[in-house]
Scaffold this active site. Structure first.
Site, PDB file in Angstrom:
ATOM      1  N   ILE A 258      -7.349   7.552  -0.737  1.00 18.01           N
ATOM      2  CA  ILE A 258      -7.198   6.105  -0.829  1.00 18.01           C
ATOM      3  C   ILE A 258      -8.018   5.523   0.314  1.00 18.01           C
ATOM      4  O   ILE A 258      -7.916   5.977   1.457  1.00 18.01           O
ATOM      5  CB  ILE A 258      -5.716   5.684  -0.733  1.00 18.01           C
ATOM      6  CG1 ILE A 258      -5.567   4.164  -0.833  1.00 18.01           C
ATOM      7  CG2 ILE A 258      -5.052   6.210   0.529  1.00 18.01           C
ATOM      8  CD1 ILE A 258      -4.105   3.708  -0.867  1.00 18.01           C
ATOM      9  N   SER A 259      -8.881   4.552   0.024  1.00 22.17           N
ATOM     10  CA  SER A 259      -9.789   4.007   1.031  1.00 22.17           C
ATOM     11  C   SER A 259      -9.024   3.271   2.118  1.00 22.17           C
ATOM     12  O   SER A 259      -7.924   2.745   1.894  1.00 22.17           O
ATOM     13  CB  SER A 259     -10.799   3.065   0.381  1.00 22.17           C
ATOM     14  OG  SER A 259     -11.613   3.754  -0.544  1.00 22.17           O
ATOM     15  N   GLN A 260      -9.618   3.224   3.318  1.00 17.99           N
ATOM     16  CA  GLN A 260      -8.980   2.512   4.419  1.00 17.99           C
ATOM     17  C   GLN A 260      -8.913   1.017   4.104  1.00 17.99           C
ATOM     18  O   GLN A 260      -9.776   0.470   3.402  1.00 17.99           O
ATOM     19  CB  GLN A 260      -9.743   2.754   5.721  1.00 17.99           C
ATOM     20  CG  GLN A 260     -11.123   2.132   5.754  1.00 17.99           C
ATOM     21  CD  GLN A 260     -11.873   2.488   7.022  1.00 17.99           C
ATOM     22  OE1 GLN A 260     -12.743   3.348   7.002  1.00 17.99           O
ATOM     23  NE2 GLN A 260     -11.550   1.813   8.101  1.00 17.99           N
TER      24      GLN A 260
ATOM     25  N   ILE B  51     -12.206  -1.192   4.643  1.00 18.09           N
ATOM     26  CA  ILE B  51     -13.330  -1.031   3.730  1.00 18.09           C
ATOM     27  C   ILE B  51     -13.015  -1.630   2.363  1.00 18.09           C
ATOM     28  O   ILE B  51     -13.900  -2.162   1.680  1.00 18.09           O
ATOM     29  CB  ILE B  51     -13.760   0.451   3.624  1.00 18.09           C
ATOM     30  CG1 ILE B  51     -15.223   0.558   3.187  1.00 18.09           C
ATOM     31  CG2 ILE B  51     -12.863   1.231   2.693  1.00 18.09           C
ATOM     32  CD1 ILE B  51     -16.204   0.090   4.232  1.00 18.09           C
TER      33      ILE B  51
ATOM     34  N   ARG C 137       0.824  -1.224   0.000  1.00 18.96           N
ATOM     35  CA  ARG C 137       0.000   0.000   0.000  1.00 18.96           C
ATOM     36  C   ARG C 137       0.855   1.271   0.000  1.00 18.96           C
ATOM     37  O   ARG C 137       0.445   2.297  -0.541  1.00 18.96           O
ATOM     38  CB  ARG C 137      -0.931  -0.018   1.222  1.00 18.96           C
ATOM     39  CG  ARG C 137      -2.025   1.067   1.207  1.00 18.96           C
ATOM     40  CD  ARG C 137      -3.021   0.817   2.329  1.00 18.96           C
ATOM     41  NE  ARG C 137      -4.148   1.746   2.269  1.00 18.96           N
ATOM     42  CZ  ARG C 137      -4.388   2.704   3.154  1.00 18.96           C
ATOM     43  NH1 ARG C 137      -3.553   2.871   4.173  1.00 18.96           N
ATOM     44  NH2 ARG C 137      -5.434   3.482   3.039  1.00 18.96           N
TER      45      ARG C 137
END
Length: 293
Positions: free
Chosen positions: A140-142, A145, A114
């Site tokens: 950027i999504s966690q 999720i 990531r």
């Protein structure tokens, strides 16, 4: 200014040698030299002592003035931060504790680095469970999720994902995770600089089953439809009809829906003209917008 007046040029007698005045002046100079130490006399004394002691005189120079800072410029070669595998494994363990049970999804989350999808200044925060900025008012999504939505997508009738459409490529992270669990992945981004950023981020990973497309995500990708999985990384007030039409029968669509209060929604197509909807949990995403920029 003083009260005395001076006239120029001076007379010859005023500047001629006067024995008595000259002797008096010399005595005053001798007294002044004895009482006052100047930098020049200190340097002369040091030189004299160094010759006497057969050593070099010590000279002191002022430090050079600091150089002017160069203008900021974008980096062409991004440094790779030192991130241990244990940190990434710890992130995956936290996601599992939050309820994600699909081992294939967890393995994909562990396989994709990531931190390579973030700017170097944020790389140290890459494995915390939070969304992070990527520019252009996008995030950027966690990790949780991302894993949760992909797990729901995979939990279809067949238990596999053949062809998946992602709306909102962003920096490319979720697309890379999807590519680990699906046979084919197509990702659409409406913001041109983010589309280029995702291409640059994904280029070094050489993911062969991932295709990026610049366009209006609300229109989907009809050229390669139907999809057995569609995932949205932005929240609209409702799921666009064009995306529902591109979902294969038996396929699943996972999307955040709402404005101020958003929920994660699962849509499953059960026939040509019928879809079922289920609300999963609260979430928070950037808004879904039409067009391209």
């Amino acid at each position: 200014m003083t009260g005395k007046t001076k006239s120029f040029p001076l007379s010859l007698s005023s500047v001629a040698d006067n024995p008595s005045r000259t002797a008096h002046t010399r005595s005053l100079k001798s007294l002044s030299s004895a009482r006052t130490a100047t930098p020049q006399t200190a340097t002369q004394n040091a030189a004299r002592d160094s010759i006497r002691n057969n050593t070099r005189p010590v000279t002191h120079t002022a430090p050079p003035a600091p150089a002017a800072k160069p203008p900021l410029a974008p980096k062409t070669d991004r440094p790779v931060p030192m991130v241990s595998e244990s940190v990434r494994k710890a992130m995956v363990a936290r996601v599992a504790k939050q309820g994600v049970r699909d081992n294939k999804v967890l393995a994909a989350l562990e396989a994709v680095p990531r931190h390579l999808f973030l700017q170097p200044a944020l790389a140290s925060q890459a494995y915390i469970d939070a969304s992070l900025p990527i520019g252009y008012h996008q995030t950027i999504s966690q990790p949780y999720i991302v894993a949760r939505m992909i797990e729901v997508l995979r939990n279809n009738r067949s238990g596999t994902l053949e062809k998946v459409l992602e709306i909102g490529t962003g920096c490319g992270y979720q697309a890379a995770v999807l590519a680990m669990v699906a046979k084919e992945v197509y990702s659409v981004e409406r913001i041109k600089p983010l589309h280029e950023l995702a291409k640059a981020n994904l280029r070094t990973l050489r993911i062969a089953n991932l295709r990026l497309h610049y366009g209006d995500g609300m229109l989907g990708f009809p050229q390669v439809a139907p999809f057995d999985g569609i995932i949205l990384a932005a929240a609209g007030l409702e799921v666009p009809q064009a995306l529902l039409e591109q979902l294969a029968i038996g396929g699943r669509l996972v999307a955040p829906v709402g404005s101020h209060h958003q929920v994660l929604q699962l849509v499953e197509r059960v026939s040509k003209y019928e879809w079922t909807t289920e609300t999963l949990e609260d979430c928070h995403f950037v808004p879904l917008r039409p067009g391209t920029v």
